[in-house]
Design a protein around this motif. Structure first.
Motif, PDB file in Angstrom:
ATOM      1  N   PRO A  64      -6.855   7.633  -3.906  1.00  0.00           N
ATOM      2  CA  PRO A  64      -6.279   6.874  -5.023  1.00  0.00           C
ATOM      3  C   PRO A  64      -5.359   5.769  -4.477  1.00  0.00           C
ATOM      4  O   PRO A  64      -5.034   5.771  -3.283  1.00  0.00           O
ATOM      5  N   GLN A  65      -4.951   4.854  -5.335  1.00  0.00           N
ATOM      6  CA  GLN A  65      -3.972   3.838  -4.924  1.00  0.00           C
ATOM      7  C   GLN A  65      -2.720   4.541  -4.377  1.00  0.00           C
ATOM      8  O   GLN A  65      -2.305   5.571  -4.930  1.00  0.00           O
ATOM      9  N   TYR A  66      -2.168   4.033  -3.328  1.00  0.00           N
ATOM     10  CA  TYR A  66      -0.979   4.571  -2.626  1.00  0.00           C
ATOM     11  C   TYR A  66      -1.262   5.878  -1.879  1.00  0.00           C
ATOM     12  O   TYR A  66      -0.342   6.500  -1.359  1.00  0.00           O
ATOM     13  N   GLY A  67      -2.522   6.300  -1.846  1.00  0.00           N
ATOM     14  CA  GLY A  67      -2.877   7.490  -1.068  1.00  0.00           C
ATOM     15  C   GLY A  67      -3.007   7.125   0.404  1.00  0.00           C
ATOM     16  O   GLY A  67      -3.005   5.947   0.780  1.00  0.00           O
ATOM     17  N   ALA A  68      -3.108   8.144   1.255  1.00  0.00           N
ATOM     18  CA  ALA A  68      -3.255   7.900   2.694  1.00  0.00           C
ATOM     19  C   ALA A  68      -4.018   9.041   3.349  1.00  0.00           C
ATOM     20  O   ALA A  68      -4.031  10.177   2.840  1.00  0.00           O
ATOM     21  N   LEU A  69      -4.661   8.708   4.456  1.00  0.00           N
ATOM     22  CA  LEU A  69      -5.327   9.725   5.268  1.00  0.00           C
ATOM     23  C   LEU A  69      -4.434  10.041   6.459  1.00  0.00           C
ATOM     24  O   LEU A  69      -3.765   9.149   6.993  1.00  0.00           O
ATOM     25  N   ILE A  70      -4.439  11.301   6.859  1.00  0.00           N
ATOM     26  CA  ILE A  70      -3.640  11.708   8.017  1.00  0.00           C
ATOM     27  C   ILE A  70      -4.584  11.916   9.199  1.00  0.00           C
ATOM     28  O   ILE A  70      -5.486  12.763   9.140  1.00  0.00           O
ATOM     29  N   TYR A  71      -4.390  11.105  10.215  1.00  0.00           N
ATOM     30  CA  TYR A  71      -5.262  11.143  11.396  1.00  0.00           C
ATOM     31  C   TYR A  71      -4.513  11.819  12.545  1.00  0.00           C
ATOM     32  O   TYR A  71      -3.409  11.419  12.899  1.00  0.00           O
TER      33      TYR A  71
ATOM     34  N   SER B 298       0.819  -1.225   0.000  1.00  0.00           N
ATOM     35  CA  SER B 298       0.000   0.000   0.000  1.00  0.00           C
ATOM     36  C   SER B 298       0.852   1.274   0.000  1.00  0.00           C
ATOM     37  O   SER B 298       0.305   2.372  -0.035  1.00  0.00           O
ATOM     38  N   GLY B 299       2.174   1.109   0.084  1.00  0.00           N
ATOM     39  CA  GLY B 299       3.063   2.270  -0.023  1.00  0.00           C
ATOM     40  C   GLY B 299       3.599   2.785   1.309  1.00  0.00           C
ATOM     41  O   GLY B 299       4.066   3.920   1.390  1.00  0.00           O
ATOM     42  N   LYS B 300       3.585   1.949   2.330  1.00  0.00           N
ATOM     43  CA  LYS B 300       4.081   2.373   3.655  1.00  0.00           C
ATOM     44  C   LYS B 300       5.566   2.741   3.614  1.00  0.00           C
ATOM     45  O   LYS B 300       5.967   3.802   4.071  1.00  0.00           O
TER      46      LYS B 300
END
Ligand code: ATP
Length: 229
Positions: free
Chosen positions: A198-205, A20-22
């Motif tokens: 999108p693919q490889y995207g992420a949410l910032i919590y 997932s791109g970590k």
């Protein structure tokens, strides 16, 4: 697109399933730490994954070989920026045992530093029990300006004692229903926000507000060194 700002000197978790791109994001963060002249050790569990970071000036590679004894204090004195990796022959259990000793020395010497922990689940005895040295650093390291960036596949099985101390979580696009359900309990519209990534995207919590404060778009991850993951 401008680069998003993340505080990389506070405790952080990066979560997402395999691919997932970590690591790509983690490497990008350690590139920024080097630019900021912030000392770091990135404890990798793969032989090549992060070795590209050593293309940056002053970043050294510390390879952990089986049966070898290391002088961790000297290693700290020799370089402010360290990427630690196993060699092919190093067993994972031996690698983590060596890394624990190194992290303990960092903690005891009270030196300001960011410690990157790849595959944090290999350090933690279980999803409920945190690794002792990681717990010490996450609870008390702030006093010495030490912080952890923990990278892990399953947010559900990341020990709560560690997660509760994080300032930020970078949650890569999730595909496992149980993880989505779990996060929806915390963030009611998580499923929609996750789907929109999108693919490889992420949410910032943001742990202090309990809210998603932004997104990381794959195009914002400008790597200046090679990622081998
Ligand atoms: N921001 C990005 N833009 C383009 N491609 C990407 C991006 N992030 C990841 N990738 C692609 O996905 C691959 C896997 O990414 P990465 O190694 O970061 O995954 P990971 O989540 O760390 O996986 P694992 O848990 O298996 O180590 C990369 O080698 C790259 O090809």
């Amino acid at each position: 697109m401008t680069e998003p700002t993340l505080n990389l000197t506070k405790h952080m978790g990066i979560f997402g399933f395999t691919g997932s791109g970590k690591s790509m994001k983690a490497g990008w963060m350690f590139e920024q730490l080097r630019k900021q002249k912030r000392p770091f050790i990135l404890f990798d569990t793969k032989v090549k994954n992060h070795v590209g970071l050593c293309q940056m000036k002053g970043v050294t590679l510390l390879q952990i070989a089986p049966g070898k004894t290391y002088n961790w204090k000297n290693a700290l004195k020799a370089s402010k920026y360290i990427v630690a990796t196993p060699v092919k022959e190093t067993k994972r259990s031996d690698l983590i045992a060596q890394y624990e000793k190194f992290a303990e020395v960092v903690f005891q010497t009270e030196t300001a530093r960011t410690l990157g922990i790849e595959e944090a689940h290999l350090w933690n005895p279980s999803g409920n029990v945190a690794n002792e040295i990681l717990e010490n650093i996450i609870r008390e390291g702030r006093a010495y300006n030490q912080n952890l960036i923990c990278i892990d596949q399953r947010i559900q099985s990341f020990p709560k004692d560690l997660w509760s101390q994080c300032a930020t979580s970078v949650i890569c696009k999730m595909g496992i229903p149980q993880d989505i359900e779990y996060l929806t309990r915390l963030i009611p519209d998580f499923a929609e926000q996750n789907l929109a990534l999108p693919q490889y995207g992420a949410l910032i919590y943001d742990h202090t507000t309990g809210q998603i404060t932004g997104t990381l778009h794959p195009d914002q991850i400008h790597r200046i060194t090679k990622h081998y993951g």
